[in-house]
Design an enzyme around this catalytic site. Structure first.
Site, PDB file in Angstrom:
ATOM      1  N   CYS A   1      40.834  65.765  49.052  1.00  0.00           N
ATOM      2  CA  CYS A   1      39.473  66.533  49.283  1.00  0.00           C
ATOM      3  C   CYS A   1      39.695  67.611  47.690  1.00  0.00           C
ATOM      4  O   CYS A   1      40.272  66.919  46.736  1.00  0.00           O
ATOM      5  CB  CYS A   1      39.836  67.488  50.787  1.00  0.00           C
ATOM      6  SG  CYS A   1      38.402  68.152  50.790  1.00  0.00           S
TER       7      CYS A   1
ATOM      8  N   GLU B   1      45.467  61.772  56.176  1.00  0.00           N
ATOM      9  CA  GLU B   1      45.701  62.411  57.144  1.00  0.00           C
ATOM     10  C   GLU B   1      44.850  62.721  58.441  1.00  0.00           C
ATOM     11  O   GLU B   1      45.772  63.140  59.685  1.00  0.00           O
ATOM     12  CB  GLU B   1      46.364  63.704  56.333  1.00  0.00           C
ATOM     13  CG  GLU B   1      45.432  65.605  56.870  1.00  0.00           C
ATOM     14  CD  GLU B   1      44.462  65.454  55.392  1.00  0.00           C
ATOM     15  OE1 GLU B   1      44.531  64.765  54.864  1.00  0.00           O
ATOM     16  OE2 GLU B   1      44.037  66.093  55.218  1.00  0.00           O
TER      17      GLU B   1
ATOM     18  N   HIS C   1      40.200  62.626  53.944  1.00  0.00           N
ATOM     19  CA  HIS C   1      40.833  62.849  54.181  1.00  0.00           C
ATOM     20  C   HIS C   1      41.999  61.921  54.860  1.00  0.00           C
ATOM     21  O   HIS C   1      41.326  61.828  56.355  1.00  0.00           O
ATOM     22  CB  HIS C   1      40.903  64.409  54.829  1.00  0.00           C
ATOM     23  CG  HIS C   1      41.034  65.705  54.828  1.00  0.00           C
ATOM     24  ND1 HIS C   1      41.304  66.249  54.827  1.00  0.00           N
ATOM     25  CD2 HIS C   1      39.255  65.793  54.623  1.00  0.00           C
ATOM     26  CE1 HIS C   1      41.079  67.776  53.993  1.00  0.00           C
ATOM     27  NE2 HIS C   1      39.989  67.243  54.159  1.00  0.00           N
TER      28      HIS C   1
END
Lengths: 205, 252
Positions: free
Chosen positions: A80, A187, A185
């Protein structure tokens, strides 16, 4: 061991948790020694470009990262804001100089048409421009989670490996030598995201 | 194409998950961390945790719940309840929340929205707006988990919040909440058509058709719900198949 760079911008713990879930050791750090000992480096980040660069410089991380990633060539993942910072310039709330590892700039998304609210928040598909190993094993639906209003524009199209679309095509991922970065993202992208992280961990540059 | 989001809302009270009707008559519906795990397995797009009785003690419990959920749920987590300072926001972001939902403080201290957006980015500031519609058709904002009426029109409030930097608006009709009779369509349609940031429609889902109605007929970016997931056999996974089969762009 993977070093997750701690520069006061955003969700470093989410990255740590995701790596832990796939049984990979990581450390959240801004210490030169620890970063130097790590085999791989992740630069996470949520927030504004200018403030992030200021923090990187203040903590001496610009030079440390240059040494580890550019000089030593360690596998690197930017996420990001951690991707946007790789550009030469950022244009969020002023004009700022980035790390300059990827030629290009970072500009605000300008979707054509109505109904495209900013920030671009939520799940969106990526389209692979190049079939690289870092995207192997994804589900048929290549959806990832995004939260951003700005995106990178790489000057060299060879650096672009995936795009997204939100009323306008934007850069979803770049890859240059040992440097990989995603606007989305991993994650926060459930199974697909964990797959990308696993691929990064296994990546041989 | 950006997909519409399905967001289970987990209401917390004294460390347990609860659910009521119109913000009252709460009953225990289980362990929130277990529920978060289940929603993760069912591919919810995000989770929202709201502490409905925030106290100093409950804050620690909520932090613990978020920390645990963040270890296993790799999707965006929003947390709200009693957030009144940038320190509160930082505390939650540091333990794994991605966004915070600000409700009462958005009325009492709107500057918090600006400060929070500047410090952490507008993407992590969700303003949660609860309202009731009066018999004459006018609407009023409520704060303190629906306990305090404010002499403020919700549309006026939303405009001020977005101008201050709110990244998303979560809109809850207290009259519809927990009743499982559908969303407050008119107001959701109006607000989602006017604001430039994503709107999360909350309160009232009882059938899968209710989700479809909001997502197909308004510009809401997401639906939040809890009763339908607690009290019926519907799940986020069934929801997304239903919506996908009915032409709504969701993750499958």
């Amino acid at each position: 061991m993977i070093a997750i760079i701690d520069y006061g911008m955003g969700n470093k713990h989410s990255v740590y948790n995701a790596l832990k879930y796939i049984a990979v050791d990581s450390i959240i750090t801004r210490d030169a020694g620890e970063i130097s000992r790590a085999e791989r480096i992740i630069l996470p980040g949520v927030g504004a470009f200018g403030a992030a660069m200021e923090n990187l410089r203040q903590f001496g991380l610009e030079d440390i990262l240059h040494e580890e990633v550019i000089v030593k060539g360690k596998p690197f993942l930017g996420i990001c804001l951690g991707m946007q910072l790789l550009a030469e310039t950022g244009t969020e709330k002023g004009l700022f100089k980035g790390l300059g590892w990827i030629a290009g700039d970072v500009v605000k998304l300008q979707p054509a048409g109505t109904g495209f609210k900013l920030p671009h928040v939520g799940w969106n598909d990526i389209e692979l421009v190049r079939d690289v190993g870092l995207f192997k094993g994804l589900k048929k639906e290549k959806a990832f989670y995004y939260v951003h209003s700005y995106a990178m524009r790489p000057a060299d199209e060879n650096d672009l490996v995936a795009t997204g679309n939100y009323g306008v095509d934007f850069t979803a991922a770049v890859l240059k030598n040992n440097i990989f970065a995603t606007q989305f993202h991993p994650e926060k992208s459930q199974k697909n995201g964990l797959t990308v992280l696993e691929n990064f961990v296994d990546w041989r540059v | 194409m950006l997909k519409k989001r399905i967001i289970p809302a987990l209401l917390l009270k004294d460390g347990r998950m609860v659910k009521g009707k119109n913000f009252s008559q709460f009953r225990d519906v289980g362990n929130p961390v277990t529920a978060a795990r289940v929603y993760n397995a069912q591919k919810a797009d995000e989770l929202v945790f709201l502490d409905i009785c925030p106290t100093r003690e409950s804050r620690q419990v909520v932090c613990h719940i978020i920390e645990e959920a963040a270890c296993e749920c790799f999707m965006p987590l929003t947390v709200g309840g009693g957030i009144s300072s940038c320190e509160d926001i930082k505390d939650f972001l540091d333990i794994g929340a991605d966004k915070v939902a600000i409700n009462s403080a958005a009325v009492r201290n709107p500057e918090l929205i600006r400060e929070g957006a500047e410090m952490f980015g507008d993407q992590c500031i969700v303003v949660s707006v609860d309202y009731k519609t009066r018999s004459d058709g006018t609407r009023r904002v409520y704060i303190d988990s629906g306990k305090t009426e404010v002499d403020l029109d919700p549309w006026e409030h939303i405009q001020r919040c977005t101008a201050l930097g709110a990244g998303e608006i979560m809109l809850t009709s207290i009259d519809h909440e927990g009743m499982m009779q559908g969303y407050d369509m008119d107001f959701i349609a109006m607000v989602s058509g006017m604001i430039d940031v994503p709107l999360i429609a909350n309160g009232g889902a009882g059938r899968l058709e209710d989700f479809k109605q909001v997502l197909a007929e308004t510009r809401a970016s997401a639906v939040a719900a809890s009763s339908i997931f607690h009290f019926t056999d519907q799940s986020p996974i069934k929801t997304r198949f239903f919506l996908s089969n009915n032409g709504v762009n969701v993750r499958v």
